[in-house]
Design an enzyme around this catalytic site. Structure first.
Site, mmCIF file in Angstrom:
data_model
loop_
_atom_site.group_PDB
_atom_site.id
_atom_site.type_symbol
_atom_site.label_atom_id
_atom_site.label_comp_id
_atom_site.label_asym_id
_atom_site.label_seq_id
_atom_site.Cartn_x
_atom_site.Cartn_y
_atom_site.Cartn_z
ATOM 1 N N ARG A 67 -8.233 47.129 -37.134
ATOM 2 C CA ARG A 67 -8.195 46.992 -35.666
ATOM 3 C C ARG A 67 -7.111 47.918 -35.141
ATOM 4 O O ARG A 67 -5.994 47.949 -35.689
ATOM 5 C CB ARG A 67 -7.925 45.558 -35.229
ATOM 6 C CG ARG A 67 -7.692 45.467 -33.721
ATOM 7 C CD ARG A 67 -7.735 44.081 -33.184
ATOM 8 N NE ARG A 67 -9.087 43.544 -33.186
ATOM 9 C CZ ARG A 67 -9.429 42.385 -32.629
ATOM 10 N NH1 ARG A 67 -8.517 41.662 -32.025
ATOM 11 N NH2 ARG A 67 -10.668 41.956 -32.680
ATOM 12 N N LYS A 123 8.961 52.099 -38.770
ATOM 13 C CA LYS A 123 9.884 53.209 -39.080
ATOM 14 C C LYS A 123 9.300 54.549 -38.649
ATOM 15 O O LYS A 123 9.897 55.591 -38.900
ATOM 16 C CB LYS A 123 10.164 53.253 -40.584
ATOM 17 C CG LYS A 123 10.771 52.003 -41.166
ATOM 18 C CD LYS A 123 10.970 52.212 -42.674
ATOM 19 C CE LYS A 123 11.108 50.909 -43.411
ATOM 20 N NZ LYS A 123 10.916 51.085 -44.875
ATOM 21 N N HIS A 150 -16.839 46.846 -31.061
ATOM 22 C CA HIS A 150 -16.479 45.711 -31.922
ATOM 23 C C HIS A 150 -17.776 45.297 -32.644
ATOM 24 O O HIS A 150 -18.376 44.270 -32.331
ATOM 25 C CB HIS A 150 -15.924 44.574 -31.065
ATOM 26 C CG HIS A 150 -15.159 43.535 -31.823
ATOM 27 N ND1 HIS A 150 -15.203 43.404 -33.200
ATOM 28 C CD2 HIS A 150 -14.315 42.547 -31.390
ATOM 29 C CE1 HIS A 150 -14.436 42.403 -33.565
ATOM 30 N NE2 HIS A 150 -13.878 41.876 -32.496
HETATM 31 N N1 CP Z 1 -13.385 37.897 -30.721
HETATM 32 C C1 CP Z 1 -12.239 38.504 -31.112
HETATM 33 O O1 CP Z 1 -12.227 39.701 -31.410
HETATM 34 O O2 CP Z 1 -11.153 37.688 -31.140
HETATM 35 P P1 CP Z 1 -9.726 38.119 -31.717
HETATM 36 O O3 CP Z 1 -9.160 39.160 -30.795
HETATM 37 O O4 CP Z 1 -8.918 36.859 -31.759
HETATM 38 O O5 CP Z 1 -9.952 38.702 -33.080
#
Ligand code: CP
Length: 306
Positions: A98, A77, A126
């Site tokens: 994420r 929205k 990451h």
């Molecule tokens: N390794 C990893 O980040 O996989 P996903 O994108 O499935 O979380």
């Protein structure tokens, strides 16, 4: 023997629970057990491993999970990132985020009153993947020091290799990079690794880089980061791990991949004992249990990023 009496007790379950904690972690003393704590799983980008392993980790620690994504939430929205983060921080004790924008987790940490764990921020970092990668190397080979680690694939967009290269500067390793034209490791990562006096070299082919390699870390060409299908296709299929190629590699070495894979490792190689990628993914649960446990023991501080 009491096998559970209504809303009363379940003593044999408690015994097996404590036994499981000792088997998995080695001790019970000193642990933070997250019973009653709530984790918000907030995914603005798709995920299988990071999302599910964080959720599995939280639940195995006795905590619970509430999820938010861009398909079923009020992001649809038009709700802002900032407002969404404020809401999640009122519901949960820790936020796992994420997001496609590099730096998004850091931004969320400056908004939220709760710790934020970076589950991947676009082409940035990451960090929990890097932790589980180093853990996997130690589990598989017994040490990290002295190893030659070759990273191949989309090193430009691959946040896993950015975080892993930085984390590996804590060890005495040699890094080798192999990538299609235009997808080389970002200069910022190269400069960081150089400042830590860790050896790094660029190779033009896997055949050249493979001899002497102890860990081959393969990454996917990240279609979603390209401006056009044509540009993406130009970079595909350059470096593919096949059983035939791996006859040129050491017998005592491992092949890793953060997954998902497309065609960069043929499934024919999966039965080779050196194929460590599914064992690597499983380690994500244990590492994230440890990260959550440590984080929830320090609820007043934000979790830093690599
Ligand atoms: N390794 C990893 O980040 O996989 P996903 O994108 O499935 O979380």
């Amino acid at each position: 023997l009491n096998a559970g009496d209504g809303t009363g007790e379940h003593p044999t379950q408690a015994l097996l629970d404590v036994f499981t904690i000792r088997e998995e972690i080695g001790t019970v003393n000193g642990l933070v057990i997250t019973m009653g704590k709530l984790m918000a799983s907030v995914f603005y980008e798709v995920s299988t491993r990071t999302n599910c392993s964080f959720s599995a980790a939280m639940q195995r620690l006795g905590g619970s999970v509430v999820s938010m994504d861009t398909v079923s939430s009020s992001v649809k929205k038009g709700e802002s990132f900032e407002d969404s983060m404020i809401m999640m921080s009122t519901y949960a004790d820790v936020i796992v985020l994420r997001h496609p924008q590099p730096g998004a987790a850091k931004k969320a940490a400056s908004i939220c009153a709760k710790p934020v764990l970076n589950a991947g921020d676009g082409t940035g970092e990451h960090p929990t993947q890097a932790l589980l990668d180093v853990f996997t190397i130690r589990e598989e080979i017994g040490t990290v020091n002295g190893l030659v680690i070759t990273m191949v694939g989309d090193l430009k967009h691959g946040r896993t290799v950015h975080s892993l290269a930085k984390l590996l500067t804590l060890y005495n390793v040699q890094l080798r990079y192999v990538s299609p034209a235009g997808l080389s490791m970002p200069q910022s990562v190269i400069d960081f690794v150089k400042s830590c006096q860790v050896s790094q070299s660029v190779y033009g082919s896997l055949e050249e880089a493979l001899p002497g390699t102890d860990v081959l870390y393969v990454t996917r060409i990240q279609k979603e980061r390209f401006e056009s299908e044509l540009e993406y296709k130009k970079c595909c299929g350059k470096f593919v791990v096949t059983p035939q190629l791996m006859t040129k590699a050491k017998q005592k070495m491992i092949v890793m991949h953060p997954l998902p894979r497309l065609d960069e490792i043929l499934t024919d190689f999966d039965t080779d004992p050196r194929a460590a990628y599914f064992r690597q993914a499983e380690n994500g649960v244990y590492i994230r249990m440890a990260v959550l446990s440590l984080t929830l023991g320090k609820t007043s501080s934000h979790v830093g990023q690599l």
